[in-house]
Design a protein around this motif. Sequence first.
Motif, PDB file in Angstrom:
ATOM      1  N   HIS A 192      63.591 -24.505   3.446  1.00 34.43           N
ATOM      2  CA  HIS A 192      64.132 -23.167   3.655  1.00 34.43           C
ATOM      3  C   HIS A 192      64.874 -23.063   4.985  1.00 34.43           C
ATOM      4  CE1 HIS A 192      62.602 -21.071   0.139  1.00 34.43           C
ATOM      5  NE2 HIS A 192      61.547 -21.848   0.227  1.00 34.43           N
ATOM      6  N   PHE A 193      65.856 -22.207   4.980  1.00 32.76           N
ATOM      7  CA  PHE A 193      66.659 -21.924   6.164  1.00 32.76           C
ATOM      8  C   PHE A 193      65.741 -21.429   7.275  1.00 32.76           C
ATOM      9  CE2 PHE A 193      70.050 -19.524   8.443  1.00 32.76           C
ATOM     10  CZ  PHE A 193      70.977 -20.541   8.537  1.00 32.76           C
ATOM     11  N   SER A 194      65.859 -22.013   8.456  1.00 37.45           N
ATOM     12  CA  SER A 194      64.931 -21.692   9.535  1.00 37.45           C
ATOM     13  C   SER A 194      65.619 -21.880  10.887  1.00 37.45           C
ATOM     14  CB  SER A 194      63.714 -22.608   9.455  1.00 37.45           C
ATOM     15  OG  SER A 194      64.089 -23.949   9.745  1.00 37.45           O
ATOM     16  N   ALA A 195      64.853 -21.597  11.938  1.00 34.44           N
ATOM     17  CA  ALA A 195      65.375 -21.829  13.283  1.00 34.44           C
ATOM     18  C   ALA A 195      65.737 -23.298  13.475  1.00 34.44           C
ATOM     19  CB  ALA A 195      64.338 -21.397  14.323  1.00 34.44           C
ATOM     20  N   ALA A 196      64.959 -24.180  12.853  1.00 33.43           N
ATOM     21  CA  ALA A 196      65.247 -25.613  12.961  1.00 33.43           C
ATOM     22  C   ALA A 196      66.610 -25.950  12.367  1.00 33.43           C
ATOM     23  CB  ALA A 196      64.155 -26.421  12.270  1.00 33.43           C
ATOM     24  N   THR A 197      66.988 -25.234  11.309  1.00 35.43           N
ATOM     25  CA  THR A 197      68.294 -25.450  10.694  1.00 35.43           C
ATOM     26  C   THR A 197      69.405 -25.113  11.677  1.00 35.43           C
ATOM     27  OG1 THR A 197      67.287 -24.704   8.614  1.00 35.43           O
ATOM     28  CG2 THR A 197      69.675 -24.961   8.648  1.00 35.43           C
ATOM     29  N   LEU A 198      69.248 -23.974  12.343  1.00 30.32           N
ATOM     30  CA  LEU A 198      70.271 -23.528  13.297  1.00 30.32           C
ATOM     31  C   LEU A 198      70.338 -24.450  14.512  1.00 30.32           C
ATOM     32  CD1 LEU A 198      69.623 -19.670  13.219  1.00 30.32           C
ATOM     33  CD2 LEU A 198      71.397 -20.952  12.007  1.00 30.32           C
ATOM     34  N   VAL A 199      69.183 -24.866  14.993  1.00 26.52           N
ATOM     35  CA  VAL A 199      69.152 -25.770  16.150  1.00 26.52           C
ATOM     36  C   VAL A 199      69.820 -27.097  15.804  1.00 26.52           C
ATOM     37  CG1 VAL A 199      67.656 -27.110  17.675  1.00 26.52           C
ATOM     38  CG2 VAL A 199      67.126 -24.705  17.200  1.00 26.52           C
ATOM     39  N   ALA A 200      69.534 -27.619  14.626  1.00 23.52           N
ATOM     40  CA  ALA A 200      70.139 -28.886  14.208  1.00 23.52           C
ATOM     41  C   ALA A 200      71.652 -28.772  14.126  1.00 23.52           C
ATOM     42  CB  ALA A 200      69.563 -29.308  12.860  1.00 23.52           C
ATOM     43  N   ALA A 201      72.117 -27.652  13.558  1.00 27.46           N
ATOM     44  CA  ALA A 201      73.559 -27.455  13.420  1.00 27.46           C
ATOM     45  C   ALA A 201      74.240 -27.317  14.777  1.00 27.46           C
ATOM     46  CB  ALA A 201      73.838 -26.224  12.574  1.00 27.46           C
ATOM     47  N   GLY A 202      73.536 -26.743  15.734  1.00 19.79           N
ATOM     48  CA  GLY A 202      74.122 -26.518  17.049  1.00 19.79           C
ATOM     49  C   GLY A 202      73.941 -27.663  18.030  1.00 19.79           C
ATOM     50  N   THR A 203      73.264 -28.707  17.606  1.00 20.52           N
ATOM     51  CA  THR A 203      73.031 -29.870  18.473  1.00 20.52           C
ATOM     52  C   THR A 203      74.061 -30.952  18.179  1.00 20.52           C
ATOM     53  OG1 THR A 203      70.641 -29.423  18.524  1.00 20.52           O
ATOM     54  CG2 THR A 203      71.367 -31.631  19.154  1.00 20.52           C
ATOM     55  N   PRO A 204      74.745 -31.467  19.198  1.00 18.39           N
ATOM     56  CA  PRO A 204      75.702 -32.550  18.953  1.00 18.39           C
ATOM     57  C   PRO A 204      75.055 -33.703  18.190  1.00 18.39           C
ATOM     58  CG  PRO A 204      75.896 -31.741  21.201  1.00 18.39           C
ATOM     59  CD  PRO A 204      74.677 -31.080  20.616  1.00 18.39           C
ATOM     60  N   GLU A 205      75.805 -34.323  17.321  1.00 20.22           N
ATOM     61  CA  GLU A 205      75.259 -35.346  16.430  1.00 20.22           C
ATOM     62  C   GLU A 205      74.552 -36.458  17.196  1.00 20.22           C
ATOM     63  OE1 GLU A 205      76.740 -38.262  12.763  1.00 20.22           O
ATOM     64  OE2 GLU A 205      78.142 -36.849  13.704  1.00 20.22           O
ATOM     65  N   ASP A 206      75.122 -36.890  18.308  1.00 21.60           N
ATOM     66  CA  ASP A 206      74.532 -38.003  19.037  1.00 21.60           C
ATOM     67  C   ASP A 206      73.313 -37.609  19.860  1.00 21.60           C
ATOM     68  OD1 ASP A 206      75.875 -36.489  20.892  1.00 21.60           O
ATOM     69  OD2 ASP A 206      76.901 -38.175  21.852  1.00 21.60           O
ATOM     70  N   MET A 207      72.972 -36.314  19.854  1.00 20.41           N
ATOM     71  CA  MET A 207      71.813 -35.845  20.608  1.00 20.41           C
ATOM     72  C   MET A 207      70.679 -35.357  19.696  1.00 20.41           C
ATOM     73  SD  MET A 207      73.692 -33.782  23.728  1.00 20.41           S
ATOM     74  CE  MET A 207      72.109 -33.409  24.505  1.00 20.41           C
ATOM     75  N   ARG A 208      70.859 -35.447  18.391  1.00 21.47           N
ATOM     76  CA  ARG A 208      69.834 -34.988  17.463  1.00 21.47           C
ATOM     77  C   ARG A 208      68.697 -35.987  17.367  1.00 21.47           C
ATOM     78  NH1 ARG A 208      74.412 -33.633  12.990  1.00 21.47           N
ATOM     79  NH2 ARG A 208      75.029 -31.562  13.762  1.00 21.47           N
ATOM     80  N   ASP A 209      67.476 -35.431  17.280  1.00 20.65           N
ATOM     81  CA  ASP A 209      66.349 -36.314  16.979  1.00 20.65           C
ATOM     82  C   ASP A 209      66.313 -36.533  15.468  1.00 20.65           C
ATOM     83  OD1 ASP A 209      65.146 -34.049  15.800  1.00 20.65           O
ATOM     84  OD2 ASP A 209      63.914 -33.622  17.559  1.00 20.65           O
ATOM     85  N   ALA A 210      65.320 -37.285  14.989  1.00 23.37           N
ATOM     86  CA  ALA A 210      65.281 -37.653  13.572  1.00 23.37           C
ATOM     87  C   ALA A 210      65.173 -36.428  12.673  1.00 23.37           C
ATOM     88  CB  ALA A 210      64.111 -38.603  13.321  1.00 23.37           C
ATOM     89  N   ALA A 211      64.333 -35.460  13.062  1.00 25.03           N
ATOM     90  CA  ALA A 211      64.156 -34.263  12.253  1.00 25.03           C
ATOM     91  C   ALA A 211      65.442 -33.445  12.204  1.00 25.03           C
ATOM     92  CB  ALA A 211      63.005 -33.417  12.798  1.00 25.03           C
ATOM     93  N   GLN A 212      66.109 -33.321  13.332  1.00 29.46           N
ATOM     94  CA  GLN A 212      67.368 -32.573  13.380  1.00 29.46           C
ATOM     95  C   GLN A 212      68.462 -33.280  12.593  1.00 29.46           C
ATOM     96  OE1 GLN A 212      67.802 -32.439  17.624  1.00 29.46           O
ATOM     97  NE2 GLN A 212      66.799 -30.427  17.804  1.00 29.46           N
ATOM     98  N   ALA A 213      68.493 -34.597  12.661  1.00 30.63           N
ATOM     99  CA  ALA A 213      69.491 -35.353  11.902  1.00 30.63           C
ATOM    100  C   ALA A 213      69.285 -35.160  10.408  1.00 30.63           C
ATOM    101  CB  ALA A 213      69.398 -36.833  12.256  1.00 30.63           C
ATOM    102  N   PHE A 214      68.020 -35.161   9.976  1.00 28.03           N
ATOM    103  CA  PHE A 214      67.723 -34.947   8.569  1.00 28.03           C
ATOM    104  C   PHE A 214      68.152 -33.554   8.142  1.00 28.03           C
ATOM    105  CE2 PHE A 214      64.929 -33.249   5.276  1.00 28.03           C
ATOM    106  CZ  PHE A 214      65.096 -34.180   4.261  1.00 28.03           C
ATOM    107  N   GLU A 215      67.829 -32.559   8.965  1.00 22.14           N
ATOM    108  CA  GLU A 215      68.158 -31.168   8.633  1.00 22.14           C
ATOM    109  C   GLU A 215      69.666 -30.972   8.558  1.00 22.14           C
ATOM    110  OE1 GLU A 215      66.844 -27.256   7.719  1.00 22.14           O
ATOM    111  OE2 GLU A 215      65.747 -29.141   7.930  1.00 22.14           O
ATOM    112  N   ALA A 216      70.397 -31.508   9.503  1.00 19.45           N
ATOM    113  CA  ALA A 216      71.850 -31.370   9.509  1.00 19.45           C
ATOM    114  C   ALA A 216      72.475 -32.082   8.319  1.00 19.45           C
ATOM    115  CB  ALA A 216      72.418 -31.919  10.814  1.00 19.45           C
ATOM    116  N   LYS A 217      71.949 -33.270   8.001  1.00 17.30           N
ATOM    117  CA  LYS A 217      72.477 -34.024   6.859  1.00 17.30           C
ATOM    118  C   LYS A 217      72.234 -33.267   5.555  1.00 17.30           C
ATOM    119  CE  LYS A 217      72.152 -38.505   4.503  1.00 17.30           C
ATOM    120  NZ  LYS A 217      71.456 -39.817   4.449  1.00 17.30           N
ATOM    121  N   LEU A 218      71.055 -32.659   5.416  1.00 21.05           N
ATOM    122  CA  LEU A 218      70.742 -31.882   4.216  1.00 21.05           C
ATOM    123  C   LEU A 218      71.734 -30.738   4.042  1.00 21.05           C
ATOM    124  CD1 LEU A 218      68.832 -31.203   1.852  1.00 21.05           C
ATOM    125  CD2 LEU A 218      67.443 -29.907   3.477  1.00 21.05           C
TER     126      LEU A 218
END
Length: 203
Positions: free
Chosen positions: A49-75
């Motif tokens: 589900h859409f969450s704060a983690a979704t927004l944080v992942a989208a707003g984080t530069p790709e090379d600075m995302r951790d594994a969870a953020q990379a997964f969320e952004a890719k999804l």
Amino acid sequence: MKLLHIDSSILGDNSASRQLSREVVEAWKAADSSIEVVYRDLAADAISHFSAATLVAAGTPEDMRDAAQAFEAKLSQETLAEFLSADAVVIGAPMYNFGVPTQLKAWIDRVAVAGQTFRYTEAGPEGLCGDKKVVLVSTAGGLHADQPTGAGHEDFLKVFLGFIGVTQLDIVRAQGLAYGPEHRSAAIEAAQAQIAGELFAAA
């Protein structure tokens, strides 16, 4: 033509929406053998589900995302790209507790993206998906079409699709499915007749 087939029922083989959405896709393929179908089962492979983690992942530069953020952004990126690349979409949408399944709402939240499927202008919002044809397979245990009780289900989906610019919308409806075997059979048969007749008569 690319066709995206979405199912959201949790009932597996007992699902009327799954049966009818499959029949819509089969009829479409029979009318046009060149169709390429992409299938997404939102119950078997649920989108978070859409969450704060979704927004944080989208707003984080790709090379600075951790594994969870990379997964969320890719999804988010893959779900949106899948929708944008489709010429047509078939959505199986049962009613659960006067609304759409949460699995379907999670998908909607991933494709409702400003600048991609809609945009805001000085004149108000503008949908960007006017080139897509959508078939909505609407099922319910009761009778809710054109009633206040349908506001969170079929009406909500029509509002959302209209908001993103969809004007080519057909609805295959089977309601009253919990009113007994005869009513269920009649509702399914009426939907099947629509699929076989009206929906693809010009195909």
